[in-house]
Write an enzyme that holds these catalytic residues in place. Structure first.
Site, PDB file in Angstrom:
ATOM      1  NE  ARG A 243       0.901   2.805  -7.173  1.00 52.39           N
ATOM      2  CZ  ARG A 243       0.001   2.858  -6.182  1.00 52.39           C
ATOM      3  NH1 ARG A 243       0.280   2.367  -4.989  1.00 52.39           N
ATOM      4  NH2 ARG A 243      -1.193   3.396  -6.388  1.00 52.39           N
ATOM      5  CD  GLU A 272       1.424  -4.297  -6.474  1.00 54.90           C
ATOM      6  OE1 GLU A 272       0.192  -4.186  -6.489  1.00 54.90           O
ATOM      7  OE2 GLU A 272       2.167  -3.564  -5.824  1.00 54.90           O
ATOM      8  CG  HIS A 290      -1.028  -2.678  -3.324  1.00 57.51           C
ATOM      9  ND1 HIS A 290      -0.666  -2.279  -4.581  1.00 57.51           N
ATOM     10  CD2 HIS A 290      -1.356  -1.525  -2.670  1.00 57.51           C
ATOM     11  CE1 HIS A 290      -0.764  -0.963  -4.689  1.00 57.51           C
ATOM     12  NE2 HIS A 290      -1.189  -0.492  -3.534  1.00 57.51           N
TER      13      HIS A 290
HETATM   14  C1  DGY Z   1      -3.289   3.995  -3.503  1.00 55.34           C
HETATM   15  O1  DGY Z   1      -4.232   4.652  -3.073  1.00 55.34           O
HETATM   16  O2  DGY Z   1      -2.437   4.497  -4.233  1.00 55.34           O
HETATM   17  C2  DGY Z   1      -3.235   2.561  -3.123  1.00 55.34           C
HETATM   18  O3  DGY Z   1      -1.963   2.058  -3.306  1.00 55.34           O
HETATM   19  C3  DGY Z   1      -4.241   1.770  -3.940  1.00 55.34           C
HETATM   20  O4  DGY Z   1      -4.141   2.163  -5.261  1.00 55.34           O
END
Ligand code: DGY
Length: 324
Positions: A243, A272, A290
């Site tokens: 993240r 983001e 992402h």
């Molecule tokens: C997750 O599954 O955490 C991906 O990053 C999409 O949210």
């Protein structure tokens, strides 16, 4: 299930998933794929039995406090749920589920993609060819860094990190070191060729490639701050598929600009879809939007897992992936 529960599906989902949702639920699909925003989310919570939500829905305490609320479950499409205030959900008796396991391989593949791209200057090379700048092969052109046999440092050793270790060790002969406050059993780590380190700092200072695999929690917010970024070797690379806010993006820009690390490869960002403008100008940085779990197969599997959670919930059965 008796009456078909109403489910607001906050974003467009792959077609087989939407078909299944429309068959089994009173599903309100989002054909335009426009994020609902706080007002739309509040309205969904007021008028539907469930939300099938994604990382782009900020389900804050304020949004979740809407009254009267009809929704009883947030079935998240994704494994990470840091966009949901789980404490607030819990306090309000709202169930939350996620979709672990099914995206492990796709996300590990993305981490390796980033690692290889940044090491071998793939983005830079692609830009070079597309710009019509390539004048032909030469022995000193765009030399990168060897990956095979190097040392990979994993921050966190959960499912995705283990799948990365498997690929890196058994595929690329990498030595793997890791730090996790809840490490896997020694035999599991050994099968992945992975050695634990007692501290995160040891991993950072020893690795040729540092790959982040910890969840975003208040404890991991800016885990990679200026000081810890400073422990990564000048010839080493940072990879982030976890993240964005695990990294202090401003401190990362500073470190890269000062040449204090060799490069970074990022799939996730602090705010983001905004990306720090300085990163866009750096050749030794790989940027993906992402895409961690973005394969057709995985996104369908994630949708099916979210549907399974909804079915279990409305049948009164225990949730398979309950996080709250
Ligand atoms: C997750 O599954 O955490 C991906 O990053 C999409 O949210």
């Amino acid at each position: 299930m008796t009456a078909r529960p109403t489910v607001v599906v906050t974003r467009r989902l792959p077609e087989p998933v939407e078909t299944e949702l429309a068959r089994d639920f009173d599903a309100r699909l989002n054909a335009k794929d426009t994020p609902l925003g706080p007002d739309g989310l509040r309205e969904a919570l007021r008028s539907a039995d469930a939300l099938l939500c994604t990382v782009t829905d900020k389900l804050t305490a304020e949004v979740l406090s809407v009254e009267p609320r009809r929704a009883k479950i947030l079935a998240n499409f994704g494994v990470g749920f840091n966009h949901i205030d789980t404490e607030a959900a819990k306090a309000r008796g709202l169930a939350v589920s996620n979709t672990p396991d099914v995206l492990t391989d796709a996300t590990a593949d993305t981490a390796l993609t980033l690692l290889l791209m940044v090491a071998r200057r793939a983005g830079e090379g692609e830009r070079h060819v597309r710009a019509g700048q390539w004048t032909g092969w030469r022995p000193t052109h765009l030399l990168g860094t060897q990956v095979s046999g190097k040392r990979l440092g994993l921050v966190g050793m959960g499912r995705i990190a283990r799948a990365v270790a498997q690929r890196a060790h058994h595929g690329f002969g990498m030595k793997v070191i890791f730090h996790d406050p809840y490490p896997p059993p020694p035999e599991v780590a050994a099968a992945l060729g992975a050695e634990p380190r007692a501290t995160l700092e040891q991993v950072l200072s020893e690795a040729d490639f540092v790959s982040l695999h910890c969840p975003a929690t208040p404890e991991t917010h800016h885990l990679m701050n200026r000081e810890r970024l400073g422990l990564i070797r000048r010839d080493a690379f940072l990879i982030n598929t976890a993240r964005g806010d695990v990294v202090d993006e401003a401190a990362l820009v500073e470190a890269l600009a000062a040449g204090r690390l060799a490069g970074a490869a990022l799939d996730v960002f602090e705010t983001e879809p905004q990306v720090a403008p300085a990163l866009l100008t750096m050749e030794n940085v790989v940027l993906l939007p992402h895409l961690g779990s973005a394969t057709r197969e995985t996104r369908v599997a994630m949708g099916r897992r979210a549907i399974e959670n909804l079915r279990l919930f409305f049948n009164g059965s225990p949730l398979r992936d309950r996080v709250v």
